[in-house]
Design a protein around this motif. Sequence first.
Motif, PDB file in Angstrom:
ATOM      1  N   ARG A   1       0.902  -0.726   0.087  1.00  0.00           N
ATOM      2  CA  ARG A   1      -0.145   0.103  -0.205  1.00  0.00           C
ATOM      3  C   ARG A   1       0.666   0.840  -0.090  1.00  0.00           C
ATOM      4  O   ARG A   1       0.351   2.358   0.125  1.00  0.00           O
ATOM      5  CB  ARG A   1      -1.717   0.047   1.266  1.00  0.00           C
ATOM      6  CG  ARG A   1      -1.907  -0.801   1.027  1.00  0.00           C
ATOM      7  CD  ARG A   1      -2.943  -1.017   2.642  1.00  0.00           C
ATOM      8  NE  ARG A   1      -2.388  -1.097   3.776  1.00  0.00           N
ATOM      9  CZ  ARG A   1      -2.057  -2.342   4.913  1.00  0.00           C
ATOM     10  NH1 ARG A   1      -2.251  -3.071   3.449  1.00  0.00           N
ATOM     11  NH2 ARG A   1      -1.421  -2.535   5.032  1.00  0.00           N
ATOM     12  N   HIS A   2       1.615   1.292  -0.470  1.00  0.00           N
ATOM     13  CA  HIS A   2       3.375   2.308   0.061  1.00  0.00           C
ATOM     14  C   HIS A   2       3.184   2.627  -1.457  1.00  0.00           C
ATOM     15  O   HIS A   2       2.710   1.766  -2.349  1.00  0.00           O
ATOM     16  CB  HIS A   2       4.625   1.630   0.445  1.00  0.00           C
ATOM     17  CG  HIS A   2       5.157   3.009   0.609  1.00  0.00           C
ATOM     18  ND1 HIS A   2       5.885   3.890  -0.352  1.00  0.00           N
ATOM     19  CD2 HIS A   2       5.782   4.124   1.441  1.00  0.00           C
ATOM     20  CE1 HIS A   2       6.708   4.624  -0.388  1.00  0.00           C
ATOM     21  NE2 HIS A   2       6.638   4.644   1.389  1.00  0.00           N
ATOM     22  N   ARG A   3       3.355   4.206  -1.785  1.00  0.00           N
ATOM     23  CA  ARG A   3       3.630   4.268  -3.183  1.00  0.00           C
ATOM     24  C   ARG A   3       4.341   3.597  -4.162  1.00  0.00           C
ATOM     25  O   ARG A   3       3.884   3.477  -5.273  1.00  0.00           O
ATOM     26  CB  ARG A   3       3.418   6.051  -2.956  1.00  0.00           C
ATOM     27  CG  ARG A   3       4.848   5.856  -2.798  1.00  0.00           C
ATOM     28  CD  ARG A   3       4.762   7.830  -3.128  1.00  0.00           C
ATOM     29  NE  ARG A   3       6.505   8.631  -2.431  1.00  0.00           N
ATOM     30  CZ  ARG A   3       7.366   8.668  -3.922  1.00  0.00           C
ATOM     31  NH1 ARG A   3       7.044   8.148  -5.041  1.00  0.00           N
ATOM     32  NH2 ARG A   3       8.419   8.657  -3.270  1.00  0.00           N
ATOM     33  N   LEU A   4       5.140   3.158  -3.441  1.00  0.00           N
ATOM     34  CA  LEU A   4       6.603   2.216  -4.469  1.00  0.00           C
ATOM     35  C   LEU A   4       6.278   1.214  -4.567  1.00  0.00           C
ATOM     36  O   LEU A   4       6.968   0.626  -5.251  1.00  0.00           O
ATOM     37  CB  LEU A   4       7.302   3.263  -3.828  1.00  0.00           C
ATOM     38  CG  LEU A   4       7.989   4.646  -4.135  1.00  0.00           C
ATOM     39  CD1 LEU A   4       9.490   4.752  -3.379  1.00  0.00           C
ATOM     40  CD2 LEU A   4       7.864   4.815  -5.349  1.00  0.00           C
TER      41      LEU A   4
ATOM     42  N   VAL B   1       7.050   2.605   6.259  1.00  0.00           N
ATOM     43  CA  VAL B   1       7.639   3.388   5.525  1.00  0.00           C
ATOM     44  C   VAL B   1       8.977   2.580   4.978  1.00  0.00           C
ATOM     45  O   VAL B   1       8.938   1.787   4.815  1.00  0.00           O
ATOM     46  CB  VAL B   1       8.259   3.949   6.798  1.00  0.00           C
ATOM     47  CG1 VAL B   1       7.531   5.160   7.440  1.00  0.00           C
ATOM     48  CG2 VAL B   1       9.361   2.906   7.610  1.00  0.00           C
ATOM     49  N   VAL B   2       9.927   2.740   4.564  1.00  0.00           N
ATOM     50  CA  VAL B   2      10.893   2.202   3.527  1.00  0.00           C
ATOM     51  C   VAL B   2      12.433   2.752   4.326  1.00  0.00           C
ATOM     52  O   VAL B   2      12.451   3.642   4.704  1.00  0.00           O
ATOM     53  CB  VAL B   2      11.019   2.757   1.990  1.00  0.00           C
ATOM     54  CG1 VAL B   2       9.594   2.805   1.430  1.00  0.00           C
ATOM     55  CG2 VAL B   2      11.231   4.202   2.160  1.00  0.00           C
TER      56      VAL B   2
ATOM     57  N   VAL C   1      13.237   8.606  -3.212  1.00  0.00           N
ATOM     58  CA  VAL C   1      13.338   8.171  -1.671  1.00  0.00           C
ATOM     59  C   VAL C   1      13.299   8.998  -0.473  1.00  0.00           C
ATOM     60  O   VAL C   1      13.467   9.101   0.403  1.00  0.00           O
ATOM     61  CB  VAL C   1      13.506   6.331  -1.048  1.00  0.00           C
ATOM     62  CG1 VAL C   1      12.950   5.802  -2.555  1.00  0.00           C
ATOM     63  CG2 VAL C   1      14.962   6.734  -1.584  1.00  0.00           C
ATOM     64  N   LEU C   2      14.695   9.974  -1.145  1.00  0.00           N
ATOM     65  CA  LEU C   2      14.799  11.186   0.040  1.00  0.00           C
ATOM     66  C   LEU C   2      14.135  12.094   1.005  1.00  0.00           C
ATOM     67  O   LEU C   2      14.418  12.444   1.956  1.00  0.00           O
ATOM     68  CB  LEU C   2      15.691  11.822  -0.826  1.00  0.00           C
ATOM     69  CG  LEU C   2      17.169  11.535  -2.286  1.00  0.00           C
ATOM     70  CD1 LEU C   2      17.858  12.959  -2.523  1.00  0.00           C
ATOM     71  CD2 LEU C   2      18.095  10.540  -0.798  1.00  0.00           C
TER      72      LEU C   2
ATOM     73  N   GLY D   1       7.841  -5.596   0.091  1.00  0.00           N
ATOM     74  CA  GLY D   1       8.545  -5.439  -1.059  1.00  0.00           C
ATOM     75  C   GLY D   1       9.934  -5.416  -1.025  1.00  0.00           C
ATOM     76  O   GLY D   1      10.442  -4.864  -0.039  1.00  0.00           O
ATOM     77  N   ALA D   2      10.611  -6.092  -2.340  1.00  0.00           N
ATOM     78  CA  ALA D   2      11.713  -5.677  -2.391  1.00  0.00           C
ATOM     79  C   ALA D   2      12.338  -5.529  -3.679  1.00  0.00           C
ATOM     80  O   ALA D   2      12.248  -5.998  -4.802  1.00  0.00           O
ATOM     81  CB  ALA D   2      12.766  -7.147  -2.231  1.00  0.00           C
ATOM     82  N   ALA D   3      12.711  -4.362  -3.613  1.00  0.00           N
ATOM     83  CA  ALA D   3      13.254  -3.610  -4.545  1.00  0.00           C
ATOM     84  C   ALA D   3      14.887  -3.077  -4.929  1.00  0.00           C
ATOM     85  O   ALA D   3      15.263  -2.832  -3.712  1.00  0.00           O
ATOM     86  CB  ALA D   3      12.273  -2.226  -5.113  1.00  0.00           C
ATOM     87  N   VAL D   4      15.301  -3.098  -5.855  1.00  0.00           N
ATOM     88  CA  VAL D   4      16.098  -2.568  -6.131  1.00  0.00           C
ATOM     89  C   VAL D   4      16.444  -0.941  -6.365  1.00  0.00           C
ATOM     90  O   VAL D   4      16.429  -0.039  -7.180  1.00  0.00           O
ATOM     91  CB  VAL D   4      17.397  -3.000  -7.440  1.00  0.00           C
ATOM     92  CG1 VAL D   4      18.617  -2.440  -7.811  1.00  0.00           C
ATOM     93  CG2 VAL D   4      17.585  -4.811  -7.553  1.00  0.00           C
TER      94      VAL D   4
END
Length: 304
Positions: A171-174, A238-239, A185-186, A256-259
Amino acid sequence: MDLRHFRYFRAVAEQGGFTKAAVVLHVSQPTLSQQIRDLEREVGATLLSRGPDGVRLTAAGEAFYCRTGDVLAMVGEAAAEARRIGQEAEVLHIGWLVPLSLPIHVPIASAFAAAHPRTRLVWHELGLPEVERPLLDGSLDVAFVRLPLDAERLVWEALVEESCGLAVPPRHRLSGLDVIDVAEVLEEPMPLVGDAVSDRMKAWWLLHGLRNDEPPRTVGHPANTAMELALSVMLNTVVCPAPYVFVKTGGANGFGAAVLRGGPDASTGVARRRDDPRELPREFCEMARRVVRSIRVDAAGQQL
């Protein structure tokens, strides 16, 4: 003057003459007499009084006899201690911060054990706050760890490069993205990391350097372990940047896992104390570098 002179002198004094002492020592009498004369000349005093009724200690000889006994006893104890230590297996304490992107510690340890069969390898799993501390306080001799490190006090051999990752909750925008640019993400809030984690590590992974050394906006209770960070990501939406293998493994917690493209280096390497003069830790690090060079990996950094 050497220990042989001491033993010859004491044998003559204890046997009361050169003839008996020569038999006990398995040397000729002329050789023994010459050795004692050489000793007296080097000491600068007459140690034995020679007479028709045998050999007696002079006053100087009595003092020398007592002291040489102490010297020979200490030499014997030192030799026994050296033999005991030499017969004991050396121990090398190795730490590793799990998970590693590749199981490089297995072939490295196997090669080192084959080259050093008398060395016992003792493994210690490291938690998030413990990356440097056990090395610096001497609890560990070497450790498989990731950047950042205290370069002034630790020597680092980079072994494996891996992607920087980003834990993204549902549910995060990313969420749902496989690759995310670091600029995205900064301005995002991130977990509040506790004081058990070093300031160096916080600044590295929470991207202080990309914000002019400013920390991110943080939420939640202080997190001091990988599991606490994973829970903070989920509960506070949060990320959190981290080495990709950490993020991928932690995905079992639901995020989820992203690069994270442009994120901090996630280099894995082996480290030792810079002021450690011993050969064993240095040899382990050098062997680690040689072994990893022989391991084939694919484009994603996975072992073939």
